[in-house]
Design a protein around this motif. Sequence first.
Motif, PDB file in Angstrom:
ATOM      1  N   ASN A 256       2.813   3.275   7.537  1.00 37.09           N
ATOM      2  CA  ASN A 256       1.488   3.582   7.003  1.00 37.09           C
ATOM      3  C   ASN A 256       1.263   5.074   6.833  1.00 37.09           C
ATOM      4  OD1 ASN A 256       0.863   0.886   6.856  1.00 37.09           O
ATOM      5  ND2 ASN A 256      -0.167   0.819   8.829  1.00 37.09           N
ATOM      6  N   GLU A 257       2.023   5.867   7.572  1.00 31.98           N
ATOM      7  CA  GLU A 257       1.898   7.323   7.422  1.00 31.98           C
ATOM      8  C   GLU A 257       2.752   7.857   6.277  1.00 31.98           C
ATOM      9  OE1 GLU A 257       2.827   8.815  11.310  1.00 31.98           O
ATOM     10  OE2 GLU A 257       1.116   7.756  12.174  1.00 31.98           O
ATOM     11  N   GLY A 258       3.482   6.952   5.607  1.00 34.05           N
ATOM     12  CA  GLY A 258       4.182   7.383   4.401  1.00 34.05           C
ATOM     13  C   GLY A 258       5.648   7.738   4.580  1.00 34.05           C
ATOM     14  N   MET A 259       6.235   7.379   5.734  1.00 35.69           N
ATOM     15  CA  MET A 259       7.654   7.651   5.945  1.00 35.69           C
ATOM     16  C   MET A 259       8.500   6.794   4.993  1.00 35.69           C
ATOM     17  SD  MET A 259      10.182   9.123   7.593  1.00 35.69           S
ATOM     18  CE  MET A 259       9.611   9.884   9.105  1.00 35.69           C
TER      19      MET A 259
ATOM     20  N   HIS B 116       0.873  -1.165   0.000  1.00 31.85           N
ATOM     21  CA  HIS B 116       0.000   0.000   0.000  1.00 31.85           C
ATOM     22  C   HIS B 116       0.912   1.217   0.000  1.00 31.85           C
ATOM     23  CE1 HIS B 116       0.217  -1.809   4.153  1.00 31.85           C
ATOM     24  NE2 HIS B 116       1.172  -0.927   4.112  1.00 31.85           N
ATOM     25  N   SER B 117       1.782   1.271  -0.972  1.00 31.94           N
ATOM     26  CA  SER B 117       2.824   2.295  -0.964  1.00 31.94           C
ATOM     27  C   SER B 117       2.258   3.675  -1.265  1.00 31.94           C
ATOM     28  CB  SER B 117       3.857   1.952  -2.013  1.00 31.94           C
ATOM     29  OG  SER B 117       4.819   2.966  -2.043  1.00 31.94           O
TER      30      SER B 117
ATOM     31  N   ILE C 270       9.176  -7.227  21.080  1.00 34.80           N
ATOM     32  CA  ILE C 270       9.402  -6.970  19.656  1.00 34.80           C
ATOM     33  C   ILE C 270       8.161  -6.353  19.018  1.00 34.80           C
ATOM     34  CG2 ILE C 270       9.784  -8.099  17.426  1.00 34.80           C
ATOM     35  CD1 ILE C 270      11.754  -9.977  18.883  1.00 34.80           C
ATOM     36  N   LYS C 271       6.996  -6.897  19.369  1.00 29.61           N
ATOM     37  CA  LYS C 271       5.760  -6.450  18.728  1.00 29.61           C
ATOM     38  C   LYS C 271       5.506  -4.962  18.975  1.00 29.61           C
ATOM     39  CE  LYS C 271       0.809  -7.378  18.273  1.00 29.61           C
ATOM     40  NZ  LYS C 271       0.440  -5.964  18.334  1.00 29.61           N
ATOM     41  N   GLU C 272       5.773  -4.502  20.205  1.00 26.41           N
ATOM     42  CA  GLU C 272       5.457  -3.102  20.514  1.00 26.41           C
ATOM     43  C   GLU C 272       6.316  -2.145  19.689  1.00 26.41           C
ATOM     44  OE1 GLU C 272       7.744  -2.150  24.672  1.00 26.41           O
ATOM     45  OE2 GLU C 272       6.279  -3.756  24.740  1.00 26.41           O
ATOM     46  N   VAL C 273       7.533  -2.568  19.358  1.00 23.28           N
ATOM     47  CA  VAL C 273       8.403  -1.725  18.523  1.00 23.28           C
ATOM     48  C   VAL C 273       7.968  -1.828  17.056  1.00 23.28           C
ATOM     49  CG1 VAL C 273      10.780  -1.403  17.707  1.00 23.28           C
ATOM     50  CG2 VAL C 273      10.327  -1.821  20.138  1.00 23.28           C
ATOM     51  N   LEU C 274       7.679  -3.043  16.609  1.00 24.45           N
ATOM     52  CA  LEU C 274       7.227  -3.211  15.216  1.00 24.45           C
ATOM     53  C   LEU C 274       5.915  -2.474  14.965  1.00 24.45           C
ATOM     54  CD1 LEU C 274       8.065  -6.960  14.494  1.00 24.45           C
ATOM     55  CD2 LEU C 274       9.335  -4.936  13.746  1.00 24.45           C
ATOM     56  N   ASP C 275       5.036  -2.449  15.965  1.00 28.20           N
ATOM     57  CA  ASP C 275       3.761  -1.729  15.794  1.00 28.20           C
ATOM     58  C   ASP C 275       4.002  -0.252  15.505  1.00 28.20           C
ATOM     59  OD1 ASP C 275       2.251  -3.978  16.105  1.00 28.20           O
ATOM     60  OD2 ASP C 275       1.703  -3.607  18.198  1.00 28.20           O
ATOM     61  N   VAL C 276       4.964   0.336  16.225  1.00 26.01           N
ATOM     62  CA  VAL C 276       5.292   1.747  15.999  1.00 26.01           C
ATOM     63  C   VAL C 276       5.858   1.927  14.582  1.00 26.01           C
ATOM     64  CG1 VAL C 276       6.870   3.599  16.691  1.00 26.01           C
ATOM     65  CG2 VAL C 276       5.642   2.302  18.432  1.00 26.01           C
ATOM     66  N   MET C 277       6.714   0.982  14.168  1.00 25.07           N
ATOM     67  CA  MET C 277       7.307   1.074  12.830  1.00 25.07           C
ATOM     68  C   MET C 277       6.252   0.908  11.736  1.00 25.07           C
ATOM     69  SD  MET C 277      10.802  -1.031  13.643  1.00 25.07           S
ATOM     70  CE  MET C 277      11.337  -1.152  11.929  1.00 25.07           C
ATOM     71  N   ILE C 278       5.284   0.017  11.986  1.00 29.70           N
ATOM     72  CA  ILE C 278       4.211  -0.201  10.998  1.00 29.70           C
ATOM     73  C   ILE C 278       3.378   1.070  10.862  1.00 29.70           C
ATOM     74  CG2 ILE C 278       2.040  -1.459  10.597  1.00 29.70           C
ATOM     75  CD1 ILE C 278       3.503  -3.941  11.841  1.00 29.70           C
ATOM     76  N   GLU C 279       3.106   1.709  11.993  1.00 32.98           N
ATOM     77  CA  GLU C 279       2.338   2.950  11.967  1.00 32.98           C
ATOM     78  C   GLU C 279       3.072   4.031  11.161  1.00 32.98           C
ATOM     79  OE1 GLU C 279       0.824   5.223  15.723  1.00 32.98           O
ATOM     80  OE2 GLU C 279       0.248   3.105  15.860  1.00 32.98           O
ATOM     81  N   LEU C 280       4.368   4.127  11.399  1.00 29.36           N
ATOM     82  CA  LEU C 280       5.194   5.091  10.661  1.00 29.36           C
ATOM     83  C   LEU C 280       5.143   4.811   9.170  1.00 29.36           C
ATOM     84  CD1 LEU C 280       8.770   5.614  12.132  1.00 29.36           C
ATOM     85  CD2 LEU C 280       7.033   7.347  11.645  1.00 29.36           C
TER      86      LEU C 280
END
Length: 252
Positions: free
Chosen positions: A194-197, A3-4, A182-192
Amino acid sequence: MSHSQATEKLMVELRDLNKWYGEFHVLKNINLEVKQGEKIVICGPSGSGKSTMIRCINRLEEHQKGDIIVNDIPLNEDIKNIEAIRKEVGMVFQHFNLFPHLTVLENCVLAPIWVKKMPRKEAEARAMELLERVKIPDQALKYPGQLSGGQQQRVAIARSLCMNPDVMLFDEPTSALDPEMIKEVLDVMIELANEGMTMLCVTHEMGFAKTVADRVIFMDGGQIVEENEPHEFFNNPQHERTQLFLSQILQH
């Protein structure tokens, strides 16, 4: 699956990148283009040059041959260019690299105040906003040593974001963490993501690669051996070195 939000603008360009440590040829003719908003996951066996490659992008490692261009700025000996690139490129390391003697909030405001000359009040408001975003605003006045590894890594991500970078580099950000963090860090990265970083992540987290990557790059022996969108990369790896690596890593 991708979903780039990638645009056509090139944010990072590596052209015939070569690096040696003495006699050891650690990066061999690396060519890579990363468009704005693209998420690239880089994987490969230990010692394949993955971390060295991304550390060259903000000059934590110096390359000897080839070109690196970040957001139209060539990375060369010119200190002004190096500083300009470092303002645009955030980096998150395996071992957090937080200052232990500073609180979480102080860790976050240091660079904006010193490097970007941001007024303290503004820097603190921005830092609190980002600590909120990584879900640990209540830890702002604690010291890194009082936090779990997962919390420290989320602080490290917030700290990088405080500089408003255009590109984020992640160097095995979860490999020093206990499995439940691990999941709590990956969740933050996934959010980033998805915001287009624009992101380049060296990681063995294949679930993360499948979820967010536009492209997965496999490195071995200092070279990019294979590069493809995740579905193809995982289901139909072309190169036997990639097949071997995936069979080993997916067993775990």
